[in-house]
Design an enzyme around this catalytic site. Structure first.
Site, PDB file in Angstrom:
ATOM      1  N   GLY A  53       2.172  -2.060  -8.312  1.00 12.23           N
ATOM      2  CA  GLY A  53       2.448  -1.979  -9.750  1.00 12.23           C
ATOM      3  C   GLY A  53       3.442  -3.068 -10.093  1.00 12.23           C
ATOM      4  O   GLY A  53       4.516  -3.151  -9.479  1.00 12.23           O
ATOM      5  N   ALA A  54       3.113  -3.903 -11.082  1.00 12.73           N
ATOM      6  CA  ALA A  54       3.939  -5.089 -11.334  1.00 12.73           C
ATOM      7  C   ALA A  54       5.442  -4.799 -11.431  1.00 12.73           C
ATOM      8  O   ALA A  54       6.239  -5.358 -10.683  1.00 12.73           O
ATOM      9  CB  ALA A  54       3.408  -5.788 -12.597  1.00 12.73           C
ATOM     10  N   ASP A 233      -0.165  -7.479 -15.305  1.00  9.42           N
ATOM     11  CA  ASP A 233       0.584  -8.029 -14.180  1.00  9.42           C
ATOM     12  C   ASP A 233       1.198  -9.382 -14.527  1.00  9.42           C
ATOM     13  O   ASP A 233       2.191  -9.783 -13.930  1.00  9.42           O
ATOM     14  CB  ASP A 233      -0.321  -8.150 -12.957  1.00  9.42           C
ATOM     15  CG  ASP A 233      -0.634  -6.772 -12.406  1.00  9.42           C
ATOM     16  OD1 ASP A 233      -1.520  -6.104 -12.975  1.00  9.42           O
ATOM     17  OD2 ASP A 233       0.042  -6.353 -11.442  1.00  9.42           O
ATOM     18  N   ASN A 243      -4.663  -8.534 -15.269  1.00  8.56           N
ATOM     19  CA  ASN A 243      -4.481  -7.130 -14.928  1.00  8.56           C
ATOM     20  C   ASN A 243      -5.533  -6.747 -13.901  1.00  8.56           C
ATOM     21  O   ASN A 243      -6.389  -7.553 -13.519  1.00  8.56           O
ATOM     22  CB  ASN A 243      -4.575  -6.257 -16.191  1.00  8.56           C
ATOM     23  CG  ASN A 243      -4.037  -4.848 -15.950  1.00  8.56           C
ATOM     24  OD1 ASN A 243      -2.926  -4.664 -15.474  1.00  8.56           O
ATOM     25  ND2 ASN A 243      -4.854  -3.855 -16.243  1.00  8.56           N
TER      26      ASN A 243
HETATM   27  C1  LIG Z   1       2.666  -1.095 -14.891  1.00  9.17           C
HETATM   28  S1  LIG Z   1       1.430  -2.241 -14.795  1.00  9.17           S
HETATM   29  C2  LIG Z   1       0.865  -2.049 -13.156  1.00  9.17           C
HETATM   30  C3  LIG Z   1      -0.308  -2.962 -12.883  1.00  9.17           C
HETATM   31  O1  LIG Z   1      -0.324  -3.256 -11.474  1.00  9.17           O
HETATM   32  C4  LIG Z   1      -1.529  -2.758 -10.948  1.00  9.17           C
HETATM   33  O2  LIG Z   1      -2.016  -3.528  -9.890  1.00  9.17           O
HETATM   34  P1  LIG Z   1      -1.719  -3.054  -8.352  1.00  9.17           P
HETATM   35  O3  LIG Z   1      -1.998  -1.582  -8.279  1.00  9.17           O
HETATM   36  O4  LIG Z   1      -2.687  -3.895  -7.528  1.00  9.17           O
HETATM   37  O5  LIG Z   1      -0.278  -3.421  -8.084  1.00  9.17           O
HETATM   38  C5  LIG Z   1      -2.484  -2.817 -12.106  1.00  9.17           C
HETATM   39  O6  LIG Z   1      -2.904  -4.143 -12.386  1.00  9.17           O
HETATM   40  C6  LIG Z   1      -1.618  -2.270 -13.208  1.00  9.17           C
HETATM   41  O7  LIG Z   1      -2.072  -2.519 -14.499  1.00  9.17           O
END
Ligand SMILES: CSC[C@H]1O[C@H](OP(=O)(O)O)[C@H](O)[C@@H]1O
Length: 344
Positions: A53-54, A233, A243
């Site tokens: 999560g970013a 992201d 994203n």
């Molecule tokens: C709060 S935005 C989190 C954003 O990050 C996620 O990606 P990942 O699970 O690969 O870190 C996803 O893009 C979410 O929208």
């Protein structure tokens, strides 16, 4: 706009001078924490999706800088190498690089032991993210009149410093009686939707229905959904948004079915140094993540896989970008510059 007291289950906890990370790979079956004792272990945890999560990976890395400073002592070169290691853990979410840049600047400006200043900054980044999410919940929730919503991936307390970005808007809008049901697509291959978003919403008592990404078109055609609400992201200077993979197709579908499309992200996700979406580095992860599931092969032997885990949604498909400093309707370069000018 009502905002529930509950900030959600924390993904990152700094307590008793220790950094603990909720191992999101094991959810929802297990709630297990790991202690990250070195910057290298924090970088591994980010790369291996223990924490994801970013905003959450930026916060974890900010605390990782504290661990690095403790270990490196007066060896500034070693400390800078550890900061580089943290920043390189994943390429797309700008929050990671943004948090490390703030820590790096503190190290460069400090005389003597930078550890106390780095810890204070990490705590400040963490608390500011939670505060931003609650503000975005109010601003974004107010845009949702009524109806059901569709969300993608996980953007809740597990992906942030608490409360969530897109899921924070959903929490606030639901608390205000503006949402009946949340549709969450499963979000292959890591299943952040079915494993994490459903878990958070059930935990909050918010009705949630899962769907496979392929069902999104039929759902949006049904007229039940008033908004698609997602996180980000990295947001480029012109409003293009990187994203989770599958976001772009949802934006195209939403526009085709006259459903509004909202992106929710703190300004730490906006990168004015990246001119447009084409300049955003898109992470590709190992083929095995697509070729196997729960440790078992799901594809015929010999098949390869293309596994980009983010995509770019052009600004002209986005109806609103919600940040903690304000909302940009129909984002573009001018709107993004005006928004960023409002930051304190
Ligand atoms: C709060 S935005 C989190 C954003 O990050 C996620 O990606 P990942 O699970 O690969 O870190 C996803 O893009 C979410 O929208």
């Amino acid at each position: 706009m009502a905002t529930p007291d509950n900030d959600g289950v924390r993904a990152v906890i700094w307590a008793d001078d220790r950094l603990r990370l909720l191992d999101q790979r094991l959810l929802p079956a297990q709630t297990a924490w790991i202690e990250a004792t070195t910057a290298a272990k924090v970088a591994d945890a980010i790369r291996d999706m223990v924490v994801r999560g970013a905003p959450a990976i930026g916060i974890a890395a900010a605390y990782g800088a504290v661990l690095a400073a403790r270990a490196c002592g007066p060896d500034r070169e070693a400390l800078m190498r550890e900061l580089d290691r943290l920043a390189a853990a994943r390429p797309t979410a700008v929050n990671l690089g943004w948090a490390i840049a703030r820590q790096r600047r503190l190290v460069e400006e400090s005389v003597g032991d930078a550890t106390p200043a780095l810890l204070a900054e990490a705590v400040a980044i963490h608390e500011a993210d939670l505060s931003a999410n609650r503000r975005m919940g109010e601003l974004g929730g107010a845009l949702v009149e009524t109806g059901d919503v569709l969300t993608h991936c996980n953007t809740g307390s597990l992906a942030t410093g608490g409360y969530g970005t897109a899921l924070g808007v959903i929490r606030s809008a639901y608390a205000d009686g503006r949402i009946g049901r949340v549709y969450a697509d499963e979000t292959r291959p890591w299943l952040q939707g079915s494993r994490l978003t459903a878990w958070e919403l059930i935990h909050d008592g918010i009705p949630v229905s899962l769907l496979c990404e392929g069902a999104a078109a039929s759902l949006l055609a049904s007229g039940r959904v008033s908004w698609v609400i997602v996180g980000a992201d990295r947001i480029a200077a012109n409003g293009d948004v990187a994203n989770k993979i599958g976001t772009y197709s949802l934006a195209v579908l939403a526009r085709h079915h006259d459903v509004r499309f909202m992106v929710v992200a703190p300004t730490s996700t906006i990168d004015m140094a990246t001119p447009d979406g084409a300049a955003i580095p898109i992470e590709e992860r190992p083929e095995e993540e697509l070729l196997s599931f729960a440790g078992k092969a799901v594809a015929a032997a010999g098949a390869s896989a293309w596994n980009p885990v983010f995509d770019v949604t052009p600004a002209d498909l986005i109806d609103a970008i919600v940040t903690e400093v304000g909302v940009v309707e129909h984002p573009g370069l001018a709107g993004m510059h005006e928004l960023m000018g409002q930051r304190a």
